[in-house]
Write a protein that holds these residues in place. Sequence first.
Motif, PDB file in Angstrom:
ATOM      1  N   GLY A  10       0.819  -1.210   0.000  1.00 22.79           N
ATOM      2  CA  GLY A  10       0.000   0.000   0.000  1.00 22.79           C
ATOM      3  C   GLY A  10       0.845   1.248   0.000  1.00 22.79           C
ATOM      4  O   GLY A  10       2.078   1.195  -0.112  1.00 22.79           O
ATOM      5  N   LEU A  11       0.150   2.376   0.137  1.00 19.72           N
ATOM      6  CA  LEU A  11       0.787   3.692   0.196  1.00 19.72           C
ATOM      7  C   LEU A  11       0.774   4.171   1.641  1.00 19.72           C
ATOM      8  O   LEU A  11      -0.312   4.271   2.243  1.00 19.72           O
ATOM      9  N   ALA A  16       5.727   4.807   9.009  1.00 11.10           N
ATOM     10  CA  ALA A  16       4.579   3.902   9.169  1.00 11.10           C
ATOM     11  C   ALA A  16       5.001   2.434   9.079  1.00 11.10           C
ATOM     12  O   ALA A  16       6.170   2.121   8.811  1.00 11.10           O
ATOM     13  N   SER A  17       4.020   1.559   9.284  1.00  9.45           N
ATOM     14  CA  SER A  17       4.249   0.112   9.234  1.00  9.45           C
ATOM     15  C   SER A  17       3.286  -0.536   8.244  1.00  9.45           C
ATOM     16  O   SER A  17       2.197  -0.012   7.981  1.00  9.45           O
ATOM     17  N   LEU A  18       3.706  -1.669   7.722  1.00  7.11           N
ATOM     18  CA  LEU A  18       2.861  -2.510   6.882  1.00  7.11           C
ATOM     19  C   LEU A  18       3.181  -3.965   7.197  1.00  7.11           C
ATOM     20  O   LEU A  18       4.318  -4.279   7.602  1.00  7.11           O
ATOM     21  N   ARG A  19       2.218  -4.837   6.946  1.00  9.39           N
ATOM     22  CA  ARG A  19       2.492  -6.261   7.054  1.00  9.39           C
ATOM     23  C   ARG A  19       2.157  -6.917   5.716  1.00  9.39           C
ATOM     24  O   ARG A  19       1.004  -6.876   5.266  1.00  9.39           O
ATOM     25  N   LEU A  20       3.154  -7.516   5.110  1.00  8.39           N
ATOM     26  CA  LEU A  20       2.974  -8.244   3.863  1.00  8.39           C
ATOM     27  C   LEU A  20       2.744  -9.721   4.168  1.00  8.39           C
ATOM     28  O   LEU A  20       3.260 -10.246   5.159  1.00  8.39           O
ATOM     29  N   VAL A  88      11.335   6.336   2.531  1.00  5.77           N
ATOM     30  CA  VAL A  88      11.060   6.431   1.090  1.00  5.77           C
ATOM     31  C   VAL A  88      11.920   5.459   0.295  1.00  5.77           C
ATOM     32  O   VAL A  88      11.529   4.991  -0.783  1.00  5.77           O
ATOM     33  N   GLU A  89      13.098   5.117   0.831  1.00  3.61           N
ATOM     34  CA  GLU A  89      13.986   4.165   0.139  1.00  3.61           C
ATOM     35  C   GLU A  89      13.440   2.742   0.144  1.00  3.61           C
ATOM     36  O   GLU A  89      13.942   1.882  -0.582  1.00  3.61           O
ATOM     37  N   VAL A 122       4.767  -1.535  -2.469  1.00  2.00           N
ATOM     38  CA  VAL A 122       4.882  -0.734  -1.248  1.00  2.00           C
ATOM     39  C   VAL A 122       5.410   0.632  -1.657  1.00  2.00           C
ATOM     40  O   VAL A 122       6.483   0.730  -2.249  1.00  2.00           O
ATOM     41  N   THR A 123       4.646   1.661  -1.350  1.00  2.00           N
ATOM     42  CA  THR A 123       5.050   3.029  -1.661  1.00  2.00           C
ATOM     43  C   THR A 123       5.075   3.840  -0.381  1.00  2.00           C
ATOM     44  O   THR A 123       4.082   3.896   0.339  1.00  2.00           O
ATOM     45  N   VAL A 124       6.226   4.442  -0.105  1.00  4.62           N
ATOM     46  CA  VAL A 124       6.396   5.270   1.082  1.00  4.62           C
ATOM     47  C   VAL A 124       6.630   6.696   0.613  1.00  4.62           C
ATOM     48  O   VAL A 124       7.622   6.983  -0.060  1.00  4.62           O
TER      49      VAL A 124
END
Length: 126
Positions: A10-11, A16-20, A88-89, A122-124
């Motif tokens: 997601g964006l 922030a955090s994400l779970r794939l 962002v990287e 994944v977009t940061v």
Amino acid sequence: QVQLVESGGGLVRPGASLRLSCAASGLTFSDHTMAWFRQAPGKEREFVAAISHRGDNPAYADFVKGRFTISRDNAKNTVGLQLNSLNVEDTAVYHCATRRSRFGPPSRFRDTYDAWGQGTQVTVSS
């Protein structure tokens, strides 16, 4: 036929955090090492993390620096990647990969994996 399907991208904003998650089918999951790689635009696909068939001995790329955690559930044929403190990287398509291996540490090398998922973006960005 081995099939790997990723989800959870997601964006998000920096920090922030994400779970794939990656769901695997068509294989004896508990006989396979599982890994995550990522590919940013214009760059080669690079290793992120890998976990052995039993779920121990995880390996991480240096750039992870304690921010990401790989895990697996052999009862559900899934492997997850928790992404924390995103920057962002970290923007890339994240791919799940697998190879049949019950010995040695999980491989970090792209060419040793023989089945791949389509990836999840994944977009940061701020």
